[in-house]
Design a protein around this motif. Structure first.
Motif, mmCIF file in Angstrom:
data_model
loop_
_atom_site.group_PDB
_atom_site.id
_atom_site.type_symbol
_atom_site.label_atom_id
_atom_site.label_comp_id
_atom_site.label_asym_id
_atom_site.label_seq_id
_atom_site.Cartn_x
_atom_site.Cartn_y
_atom_site.Cartn_z
ATOM 1 N N PHE A 373 0.839 -1.195 0.000
ATOM 2 C CA PHE A 373 0.000 0.000 0.000
ATOM 3 C C PHE A 373 0.880 1.253 0.000
ATOM 4 N N ARG A 374 0.280 2.337 -0.429
ATOM 5 C CA ARG A 374 0.908 3.661 -0.309
ATOM 6 C C ARG A 374 -0.023 4.545 0.514
ATOM 7 N N LEU A 375 0.583 5.313 1.449
ATOM 8 C CA LEU A 375 -0.153 6.290 2.249
ATOM 9 C C LEU A 375 0.278 7.692 1.828
ATOM 10 N N GLU A 376 -0.689 8.530 1.504
ATOM 11 C CA GLU A 376 -0.388 9.860 0.992
ATOM 12 C C GLU A 376 -0.089 10.868 2.102
ATOM 13 N N GLU A 377 -0.647 10.634 3.305
ATOM 14 C CA GLU A 377 -0.582 11.663 4.344
ATOM 15 C C GLU A 377 0.077 11.178 5.628
ATOM 16 N N MET A 378 0.812 10.096 5.579
ATOM 17 C CA MET A 378 1.485 9.582 6.771
ATOM 18 C C MET A 378 2.856 10.254 6.913
ATOM 19 N N VAL A 379 3.119 10.820 8.074
ATOM 20 C CA VAL A 379 4.369 11.512 8.421
ATOM 21 C C VAL A 379 4.972 12.255 7.228
ATOM 22 N N PRO A 380 4.296 13.259 6.674
ATOM 23 C CA PRO A 380 4.816 13.966 5.491
ATOM 24 C C PRO A 380 6.170 14.631 5.743
ATOM 25 N N SER A 453 -3.872 2.490 15.709
ATOM 26 C CA SER A 453 -5.175 1.875 15.466
ATOM 27 C C SER A 453 -5.149 1.027 14.203
ATOM 28 N N LEU A 454 -4.469 1.494 13.150
ATOM 29 C CA LEU A 454 -4.363 0.720 11.925
ATOM 30 C C LEU A 454 -3.582 -0.566 12.163
ATOM 31 N N PHE A 455 -2.473 -0.465 12.875
ATOM 32 C CA PHE A 455 -1.663 -1.645 13.182
ATOM 33 C C PHE A 455 -2.485 -2.664 13.960
ATOM 34 N N GLU A 456 -3.251 -2.208 14.942
ATOM 35 C CA GLU A 456 -4.058 -3.101 15.768
ATOM 36 C C GLU A 456 -5.135 -3.787 14.931
ATOM 37 N N ALA A 457 -5.783 -3.036 14.014
ATOM 38 C CA ALA A 457 -6.835 -3.613 13.170
ATOM 39 C C ALA A 457 -6.261 -4.696 12.249
ATOM 40 N N HIS A 497 -9.790 2.468 7.479
ATOM 41 C CA HIS A 497 -9.031 3.160 8.513
ATOM 42 C C HIS A 497 -8.250 4.360 7.972
ATOM 43 N N ARG A 498 -7.861 4.281 6.708
ATOM 44 C CA ARG A 498 -7.049 5.354 6.135
ATOM 45 C C ARG A 498 -7.622 5.747 4.768
ATOM 46 N N ASP A 499 -8.207 6.936 4.704
ATOM 47 C CA ASP A 499 -8.752 7.412 3.435
ATOM 48 C C ASP A 499 -7.656 7.636 2.394
ATOM 49 N N ASP A 500 -6.419 7.858 2.852
ATOM 50 C CA ASP A 500 -5.322 8.148 1.924
ATOM 51 C C ASP A 500 -4.582 6.896 1.480
ATOM 52 N N ALA A 501 -5.109 5.703 1.822
ATOM 53 C CA ALA A 501 -4.432 4.456 1.453
ATOM 54 C C ALA A 501 -4.760 4.069 0.023
ATOM 55 N N THR A 502 -3.733 3.669 -0.722
ATOM 56 C CA THR A 502 -3.891 3.197 -2.096
ATOM 57 C C THR A 502 -3.295 1.800 -2.204
ATOM 58 N N TYR A 503 -4.118 0.848 -2.651
ATOM 59 C CA TYR A 503 -3.632 -0.514 -2.848
ATOM 60 C C TYR A 503 -2.769 -0.565 -4.111
ATOM 61 N N LEU A 504 -1.576 -1.175 -4.000
ATOM 62 C CA LEU A 504 -0.631 -1.184 -5.120
ATOM 63 C C LEU A 504 -0.424 -2.555 -5.743
ATOM 64 N N ALA A 505 -0.236 -3.587 -4.920
ATOM 65 C CA ALA A 505 0.127 -4.878 -5.506
ATOM 66 C C ALA A 505 -0.127 -6.004 -4.515
ATOM 67 N N GLN A 506 -0.201 -7.217 -5.083
ATOM 68 C CA GLN A 506 -0.300 -8.430 -4.283
ATOM 69 C C GLN A 506 0.673 -9.457 -4.850
ATOM 70 N N ARG A 507 1.373 -10.153 -3.971
ATOM 71 C CA ARG A 507 2.315 -11.167 -4.428
ATOM 72 C C ARG A 507 2.414 -12.262 -3.367
ATOM 73 N N THR A 508 2.809 -13.436 -3.840
ATOM 74 C CA THR A 508 3.051 -14.571 -2.948
ATOM 75 C C THR A 508 4.552 -14.739 -2.777
ATOM 76 N N THR A 509 4.992 -14.830 -1.518
ATOM 77 C CA THR A 509 6.424 -14.862 -1.212
ATOM 78 C C THR A 509 6.713 -15.982 -0.224
ATOM 79 N N GLU A 510 7.844 -16.621 -0.396
ATOM 80 C CA GLU A 510 8.310 -17.591 0.584
ATOM 81 C C GLU A 510 9.028 -16.862 1.711
#
Length: 593
Positions: A373-380, A453-457, A497-510
């Motif tokens: 994800f990308r956050l637009e307004e986190m700790v600018p 709050s986001l981390f807890e959710a 929880h975050r209006d400024d969150a943008t979903y970017l990608a999904q991947r499977t990783t070992e």
């Protein structure tokens, strides 16, 4: 026919052609339907002799008995509505413009002669009863007419009002019974065929090793018979709500490339069978592509490929939405209520099988799903420090204490003074502590209440923040989920929880691919992860992780026990108790055997 009757007819036609999920009966096209509870009996008289035609019309107009015999509605006292044509071509055109309940047919017309006339009318409507009118006292002609599809025949010179009413009534009733028997036979054949398909799919469930193989076999089996023209399984793109194909079989001809299908109910493309099936968790049927208003966005593409009806079957197990199975048939009203029930069971079978496959894979694999994800307004203020390519801030670990969220990471090519000043201006970060300093980088500890709050959710819903990075003036973070979890729910949770969150990608990783030591995929590595994830309590894990990332185990120590306890909001003695217990469990796992 009056204009009002034509409007009512149009409404009845539209209603008869749209079949919902709960509809358990086949419906005929109104151009060929046997009337059930119709308001007015409609008779088509094809007769070129004016005198004979007038006689028949007068006999029907003078009686209400016929309507009472064939209908039980309150309007059954109405006299029949008669449409008279003198040529066969005009009679056939009448079929195209409205419903006809019975045809009274003279075999010898200006544009058609003999039994060929009957054959032509029968081909135009194989369900509408036909009564042949003949002026010949020839029983053989009547018998041949019945053999070729007529319900009965009448000799014009012998017709009486009572005989005409009785003959038409019996013709309509026999046609209804024949249609019902044919409908039941076709439905039984369809159910038997679908049951066979269900048994084959159960066999595929037992023998397939992967989800992709299972989904392909389901589509192949559904289209192997003549019952279905096209089948495909789609999954929901977590970032856009679009339904994207994973397996296909049958006549597709670029259909999926030409259409857009969504689960977003606010879009027209999300209001069709597939989107509704995913949202409601129930099978959705469009039993007439030509008239179903919800199918309008795909009608042209579907009809050009011969799809006349469709069914969408959700593939859901508990709260996990795996996707949707879509099946298309080349005839309208192909999906009756019994078939819908069998398709729903097939959907459940597929969902259970996918769950079992993914749980099995999870037991023998260290694979996890990562969502970025990308956050637009986190700790600018910190984001502004990474305006050049070399400047990066990496957060390797987040630890939830009793009263705060702690972040441990590394900053490269950024001065401590600039970093500290940015923290002082920031509203999302309250405290910074520098743990170690090298020539071009330093390690730090941050207290970040803004993200607590986001981390807890995320943790409550089975995920964890694997890492966060500030680089190229962007704040990105990665959430790790066990395989088999519903990624869409996690994406929606983060966006809530975050209006400024943008979903970017999904991947499977070992997991082993991220383990710098290279032992993450070994038996010992898996045992260590098992202790960390399963054996430790939340407080023990927080104490151990904080101690490790705060440099408590380094020499010399970067942090004291009192400093760590203060960060966690607990007493030093409590911190020591949690830490010692966690250490003992780790050592038991590593050395106990």
């Amino acid at each position: 026919m009056t204009e009002s009757d034509r409007e009512n007819e149009g409404r009845n036609q539209s209603e008869s052609e749209t079949t919902t999920e709960s509809d358990g009966h086949d419906k005929l096209d109104t151009t060929t339907a046997i009337p059930e509870q119709s308001e007015t009996l409609r008779a088509l008289l094809i007769e070129d002799n004016p005198g004979d035609a007038r006689l028949i019309e007068e006999m029907l107009r003078d009686t209400e008995e016929l309507a009472q015999r064939v209908s039980s509605t309150e309007s059954a006292e109405q006299t029949p509505e008669i449409t008279r044509e003198s040529r066969l071509a005009d009679g056939l055109e009448t079929f195209e413009h409205g419903a006809v309940d019975v045809v009274l047919l003279d075999l010898n017309l200006p544009d058609s002669q003999g039994l060929e006339t009957l054959e032509t009318v029968s081909e135009a409507s194989d369900t509408t009863p036909i009564v042949v009118l003949t002026g010949l006292r020839d029983q053989q002609v009547g018998i041949q007419a019945i053999q070729q599809g007529a319900q009965d025949f009448l000799v014009k010179d012998e017709v009486t009002s009572e005989l005409l009413v009785r003959t038409i009534h019996h013709a309509i009733e026999r046609a209804r019974q024949e249609h019902e028997r044919r409908r039941q036979r076709e439905q039984l054949e369809a159910i038997n065929r679908l049951n066979d398909i269900g048994h084959d799919i159960i066999h595929a469930v037992i023998t397939t090793e992967t989800r992709a193989e299972l989904e392909q076999q389901v589509c192949d089996r559904l289209t192997a018979s003549d019952g279905y023209r096209f089948a495909w399984i789609g999954e929901i793109n977590p970032g856009s709500d679009d339904v994207v194909p994973k397996a296909t079989a049958g006549v597709k001809d670029g259909y999926l490339e030409a259409v857009e299908i969504s689960t977003d109910e606010n879009k027209p493309t999300g209001q069709g069978p597939a989107g509704t099936a995913v949202r409601t968790g129930t099978v959705q049927v469009a039993n007439n592509v030509d008239s179903d208003p919800e199918f309008e966005p795909w009608r042209e593409e579907a009809e050009s490929r011969g799809y006349q009806s469709s069914a969408s079957i959700p593939i859901i197990h508990e709260d996990l939405i795996y996707g949707v199975l879509n099946v298309y048939a080349s005839s309208p009203r192909a999906f009756t209520a019994p078939e819908t029930q069998i398709l729903a069971r097939i959907g459940d079978t597929i969902a259970h099988a996918i769950t079992a496959i993914e749980r099995r894979d999870a037991l023998v694999s260290d694979a996890v799903i990562e969502l970025e994800f990308r956050l637009e307004e986190m700790v600018p203020e910190l984001v502004a420090l990474t305006d050049t390519e070399s400047r990066t801030i990496s957060i390797k670990q987040l630890v939830r204490g009793d009263e705060a969220l702690l972040a441990y990471g590394t900053a490269r090519d950024i001065s401590q003074e600039a970093f500290e000043e940015a923290i002082e201006r920031s509203e999302g970060v309250t405290t910074v502590r520098f743990l170690s300093v090298k020539r071009d980088e330093f390690e730090f500890e941050l207290v970040i209440p803004a993200a607590a709050s986001l981390f807890e959710a995320i943790a409550t819903h089975g995920g964890r923040v694997e890492s966060a990075t500030i680089a190229d003036s962007e704040f990105r973070f990665v959430v790790e989920l066990p395989r088999g979890r519903d990624t869409r729910q996690m994406i929606e949770l983060i966006k809530d929880h975050r209006d400024d969150a943008t979903y970017l990608a999904q991947r499977t990783t070992e997991r082993s691919e991220r383990d710098d030591s290279g032992s993450g995929g070994s038996g010992a590595g898996r045992r260590m992860m098992g202790v960390l994830e399963d054996d430790l309590t939340e407080k023990q894990r927080a104490a151990l992780e904080t101690a490790y990332f705060a440099g408590y185990f380094d020499w010399p120590r970067e942090s004291t026990g009192e400093e760590i306890a203060d960060r966690l909001g607990i007493a030093p003695a409590t911190f020591n108790q949690h830490l010692r217990t966690a250490e003992r469990k780790f050592f038991d796992s590593a050395l106990g055997e």
